[in-house]
Each structure stands twice: as structure tokens, then as C-alpha cells.
Design a protein around this motif. Structure first.
Motif, PDB file in Angstrom:
ATOM      1  N   CYS A 188      -3.291 -43.269 -24.361  1.00 25.57           N
ATOM      2  CA  CYS A 188      -4.094 -43.029 -25.558  1.00 25.57           C
ATOM      3  C   CYS A 188      -4.421 -44.384 -26.188  1.00 25.57           C
ATOM      4  N   SER A 189      -5.693 -44.685 -26.336  1.00 25.83           N
ATOM      5  CA  SER A 189      -6.093 -45.980 -26.894  1.00 25.83           C
ATOM      6  C   SER A 189      -5.769 -46.044 -28.385  1.00 25.83           C
ATOM      7  N   LYS A 190      -5.617 -47.239 -28.867  1.00 17.85           N
ATOM      8  CA  LYS A 190      -5.317 -47.436 -30.280  1.00 17.85           C
ATOM      9  C   LYS A 190      -6.435 -46.888 -31.158  1.00 17.85           C
ATOM     10  N   ASP A 191      -7.685 -47.091 -30.745  1.00 18.57           N
ATOM     11  CA  ASP A 191      -8.830 -46.602 -31.530  1.00 18.57           C
ATOM     12  C   ASP A 191      -8.845 -45.076 -31.608  1.00 18.57           C
ATOM     13  N   ASP A 192      -8.599 -44.428 -30.457  1.00 16.41           N
ATOM     14  CA  ASP A 192      -8.590 -42.968 -30.438  1.00 16.41           C
ATOM     15  C   ASP A 192      -7.461 -42.415 -31.308  1.00 16.41           C
ATOM     16  N   TRP A 193      -6.278 -43.034 -31.211  1.00 14.40           N
ATOM     17  CA  TRP A 193      -5.154 -42.564 -31.997  1.00 14.40           C
ATOM     18  C   TRP A 193      -5.411 -42.740 -33.492  1.00 14.40           C
ATOM     19  N   ASN A 194      -5.962 -43.883 -33.871  1.00 14.01           N
ATOM     20  CA  ASN A 194      -6.267 -44.121 -35.292  1.00 14.01           C
ATOM     21  C   ASN A 194      -7.295 -43.120 -35.804  1.00 14.01           C
ATOM     22  N   ALA A 195      -8.262 -42.773 -34.945  1.00 14.82           N
ATOM     23  CA  ALA A 195      -9.279 -41.795 -35.338  1.00 14.82           C
ATOM     24  C   ALA A 195      -8.643 -40.419 -35.575  1.00 14.82           C
ATOM     25  N   LEU A 196      -7.730 -40.029 -34.697  1.00 21.26           N
ATOM     26  CA  LEU A 196      -7.043 -38.741 -34.871  1.00 21.26           C
ATOM     27  C   LEU A 196      -6.179 -38.745 -36.121  1.00 21.26           C
ATOM     28  N   LYS A 197      -5.485 -39.857 -36.366  1.00 22.78           N
ATOM     29  CA  LYS A 197      -4.655 -39.947 -37.568  1.00 22.78           C
ATOM     30  C   LYS A 197      -5.496 -39.814 -38.828  1.00 22.78           C
ATOM     31  N   THR A 198      -6.658 -40.476 -38.830  1.00 27.71           N
ATOM     32  CA  THR A 198      -7.540 -40.416 -39.989  1.00 27.71           C
ATOM     33  C   THR A 198      -8.003 -38.986 -40.241  1.00 27.71           C
ATOM     34  N   LEU A 199      -8.367 -38.286 -39.167  1.00 30.57           N
ATOM     35  CA  LEU A 199      -8.807 -36.896 -39.305  1.00 30.57           C
ATOM     36  C   LEU A 199      -7.654 -36.009 -39.787  1.00 30.57           C
ATOM     37  N   SER A 200      -6.451 -36.258 -39.277  1.00 29.24           N
ATOM     38  CA  SER A 200      -5.314 -35.414 -39.648  1.00 29.24           C
ATOM     39  C   SER A 200      -4.896 -35.618 -41.098  1.00 29.24           C
ATOM     40  N   GLU A 201      -5.165 -36.809 -41.628  1.00 24.27           N
ATOM     41  CA  GLU A 201      -4.773 -37.081 -43.010  1.00 24.27           C
ATOM     42  C   GLU A 201      -5.551 -36.233 -44.021  1.00 24.27           C
ATOM     43  N   SER A 202      -6.711 -35.727 -43.592  1.00 28.44           N
ATOM     44  CA  SER A 202      -7.503 -34.875 -44.487  1.00 28.44           C
ATOM     45  C   SER A 202      -7.166 -33.395 -44.311  1.00 28.44           C
ATOM     46  N   ILE A 203      -6.168 -33.117 -43.443  1.00 25.88           N
ATOM     47  CA  ILE A 203      -5.787 -31.731 -43.165  1.00 25.88           C
ATOM     48  C   ILE A 203      -4.328 -31.521 -43.557  1.00 25.88           C
ATOM     49  N   ASP A 204      -4.065 -30.486 -44.324  1.00 27.46           N
ATOM     50  CA  ASP A 204      -2.695 -30.108 -44.614  1.00 27.46           C
ATOM     51  C   ASP A 204      -2.220 -29.223 -43.461  1.00 27.46           C
ATOM     52  N   PRO A 205      -1.287 -29.721 -42.634  1.00 25.62           N
ATOM     53  CA  PRO A 205      -0.869 -28.949 -41.455  1.00 25.62           C
ATOM     54  C   PRO A 205      -0.427 -27.525 -41.789  1.00 25.62           C
ATOM     55  N   LYS A 206       0.236 -27.344 -42.917  1.00 24.43           N
ATOM     56  CA  LYS A 206       0.717 -26.014 -43.288  1.00 24.43           C
ATOM     57  C   LYS A 206      -0.436 -25.044 -43.530  1.00 24.43           C
ATOM     58  N   SER A 207      -1.566 -25.589 -43.976  1.00 27.62           N
ATOM     59  CA  SER A 207      -2.694 -24.722 -44.332  1.00 27.62           C
ATOM     60  C   SER A 207      -3.419 -24.163 -43.113  1.00 27.62           C
ATOM     61  N   ILE A 208      -3.277 -24.815 -41.955  1.00 27.46           N
ATOM     62  CA  ILE A 208      -4.055 -24.366 -40.790  1.00 27.46           C
ATOM     63  C   ILE A 208      -3.557 -23.026 -40.263  1.00 27.46           C
ATOM     64  N   THR A 209      -2.349 -22.635 -40.642  1.00 26.86           N
ATOM     65  CA  THR A 209      -1.831 -21.350 -40.168  1.00 26.86           C
ATOM     66  C   THR A 209      -2.566 -20.167 -40.800  1.00 26.86           C
ATOM     67  N   ASN A 210      -3.330 -20.428 -41.854  1.00 25.69           N
ATOM     68  CA  ASN A 210      -4.045 -19.351 -42.560  1.00 25.69           C
ATOM     69  C   ASN A 210      -5.561 -19.481 -42.477  1.00 25.69           C
ATOM     70  N   LEU A 211      -6.058 -20.338 -41.589  1.00 21.25           N
ATOM     71  CA  LEU A 211      -7.506 -20.519 -41.483  1.00 21.25           C
ATOM     72  C   LEU A 211      -8.174 -19.250 -40.954  1.00 21.25           C
ATOM     73  N   GLU A 212      -9.365 -19.008 -41.456  1.00 14.73           N
ATOM     74  CA  GLU A 212     -10.140 -17.832 -41.042  1.00 14.73           C
ATOM     75  C   GLU A 212     -11.101 -18.232 -39.929  1.00 14.73           C
ATOM     76  N   ALA A 213     -11.065 -17.503 -38.810  1.00 16.40           N
ATOM     77  CA  ALA A 213     -11.979 -17.787 -37.701  1.00 16.40           C
ATOM     78  C   ALA A 213     -13.399 -17.390 -38.084  1.00 16.40           C
ATOM     79  N   PRO A 214     -14.395 -18.273 -37.883  1.00 14.31           N
ATOM     80  CA  PRO A 214     -15.782 -17.968 -38.252  1.00 14.31           C
ATOM     81  C   PRO A 214     -16.373 -16.807 -37.467  1.00 14.31           C
ATOM     82  N   SER A 215     -15.900 -16.632 -36.232  1.00  8.91           N
ATOM     83  CA  SER A 215     -16.394 -15.543 -35.386  1.00  8.91           C
ATOM     84  C   SER A 215     -15.247 -15.046 -34.517  1.00  8.91           C
ATOM     85  N   LYS A 216     -15.430 -13.873 -33.928  1.00  6.86           N
ATOM     86  CA  LYS A 216     -14.334 -13.275 -33.169  1.00  6.86           C
ATOM     87  C   LYS A 216     -14.816 -12.705 -31.840  1.00  6.86           C
TER      88      LYS A 216
END
Length: 270
Positions: A188-216
Motif C-alpha cells: 500500500c503506497s503512502k499516498d493511497d494510505w493517506n488518502a484513505l485516512k483522510t476519507l475515514s476521518e470524515s466518517i464516524d465508524p460507529k455510524s456506518i452500522t445504521n446507514l440506509e441503502a439507497p437502493s435494494k
């Protein structure tokens, strides 16, 4: 005579009880200790191999091991049973070519030969029965970086005719786009990892368990069923199932990035 017989019988019972207690105590002492975090290898077959920067990273929650074997990054699973017994499952590695692969070959073979371990004073020792194969000391600084070192991402999607599995941690990108093919493991490149970390910082991991699927559409085989799992410090958080290609907006960028990283690494291998 009868009195002597009773006394002897009592002594025998007490002796058996003492032996049983000793056996119980021994079994208790030999219970498996938890393995977790990053370890830097100090000896390999009793020889100092610190110059190769060999490492082992144990994820106790997922029962996965990864690290650096002297030339390539590797990952795989492990199983711990009673009396500190441990076995490593099939290990997959990146495919970088190095002129001196002897250390790597020995290191990976020792992992496959390991049957037991001890863990004491932040040092893990891997053994083949009683023969010492590998010793490694806990990397306290790296282990303490919880948000980074114990952060992993997993994206899975499947239907009757398709299959995708992507797992990313700080060191490796593991991907599989067909049930019949082997896992592809790349660094995993440093740039890719930093990009994932940046994206994850805007997400509360606990909240994803209750996300609503847009379609089914996955409910009637109209789309592959997908989900995302984020693991932080050993705690897993997973989204409800959603249609592959149409994730909840809160994780849409993360899903796109995970797929982009995995596919780019696959092209690099090719």
C-alpha cells in the motif's frame, strides 16, 4: 489394621487431589495469551536479523498476521488453540524480486513450521515444539498509533456471477476479483494510505452500522450485494448490505477509492 487402612486410603486421596490441583494449575498457566500489535524480529534461527527489518503484525480480532519478510510484504491467517499452540494458514506475499531471498524464505518457512509461542515482557517467541524459530519484540511506538496502525478497510461484493474482495491496511492491499483466482497482495503506497485516512476521518465508524441503502436491487439479484467494514483498534463496524455501484453517500468516496486502489495494484502486478 482397619485404622491403618483408612489412613493410607486418605493419604492416597489427598495425593491424587494434590496432583490434580497441580495439573489444573499447569493447564491454567499454559492458557493462550493474546497476540496483538506490531513486533520487530530480533532473531531468526537464533541469528540476529535486525538488519533486514523483519516484522510481524498480529490482529487479534481478525486473527490475521502481516508484516515484512525481508523483501516483500506478506499477510495471512493464524489460529491459536490450547496450551499456547499456534498455526499459520496459507501466507500470500507481494512479488517484488530481490537478489538475496534466503532470509525471506527462511522467515516464511519458519512461520509455517511454528507450532507454539510464548509471550512475555513484550517479546514473542515462535517455536517448533521446543525449538526456537523466531523472536520478536513489541514495537511500542508503532503499536501505540491506534488510529493508523490498527485501522483497516474491507469492501466485499458478490452475486451469483461476480465476486470482489478488497482489504487494505497501512502495509498491504489485498484484492480478489474472482472466486477462482488467488488473492493478489501488493504494498500500500503512502499516498493511497493517506488518502484513505483522510476519507475515514470524515466518517464516524460507529455510524456506518445504521446507514440506509439507497437502493435494494440486491434483494432480487438485480445487483451484487456489497458492504464495507472499518476496523479501528480491533473493533469492527460494518454497513448494512447495499447495491454494489450504489453505496450510501456517506461512504461513496471511500468505496470508490478502495476499488481504485485495488484495481491499480492489480494492473501494476500485470
Amino acid at each position: 489394621m482397619k485404622t491403618i487402612t483408612i489412613i493410607l486410603f486418605s493419604l492416597i486421596l489427598n495425593s491424587c487431589g494434590t496432583a490434580k490441583d497441580a495439573t489444573t494449575s499447569l493447564n491454567t498457566d499454559m492458557k493462550s495469551q493474546p497476540l496483538n500489535g506490531n513486533f520487530i524480529v530480533s532473531t531468526l534461527n537464533s541469528h540476529n536479523k535486525a538488519d533486514k527489518n523483519l516484522s510481524l503484525n498480529f490482529d487479534a480480532e481478525a486473527k490475521r498476521v502481516s508484516g515484512y519478510s525481508g523483501c516483500n510484504q506478506f499477510s495471512g491467517t493464524y489460529t491459536i488453540t490450547t496450551n499456547n499452540s499456534i498455526s499459520f494458514g496459507p501466507l500470500v506475499s507481494t512479488k517484488k524480486f530481490c537478489q538475496d531471498n534466503d532470509t525471506e524464505a527462511t522467515f516464511l518457512q519458519n512461520l509455517q513450521n511454528t507450532t507454539h509461542y510464548t509471550l512475555e515482557d513484550n517479546k514473542v517467541t515462535l517455536l517448533e515444539n521446543k525449538k526456537e524459530l523466531i523472536t520478536a519484540k513489541a514495537d511500542i511506538d508503532k503499536t501505540s498509533q491506534k488510529q493508523e496502525g490498527n485501522l483497516t478497510f474491507r469492501y466485499a461484493a458478490s452475486s451469483r456471477g461476480s465476486y470482489t474482495l478488497i482489504e487494505v491496511n497501512k502495509e498491504t492491499v489485498t484484492s480478489q476479483f474472482n472466486r477462482a483466482e488467488k488473492e493478489n497482495v501488493q504494498s500500500c503506497s503512502k499516498d493511497d494510505w493517506n488518502a484513505l485516512k483522510t476519507l475515514s476521518e470524515s466518517i464516524d465508524p460507529k455510524s456506518i452500522t445504521n446507514l440506509e441503502a439507497p437502493s435494494k436491487a440486491h434483494q432480487y439479484d438485480g445487483a451484487a450485494a456489497a458492504n464495507v467494514t472499518i476496523t479501528v483498534d480491533g473493533q469492527q463496524y460494518s454497513t448494512p448490505t447495499f447495491d454494489a455501484g450504489n453505496p450510501p453517500k456517506e461512504i461513496a468516496e471511500l468505496v470508490t477509492k478502495l476499488n481504485s486502489i485495488a484495481k491499480q495494484n492489480t494492473k501494476t502486478k500485470d
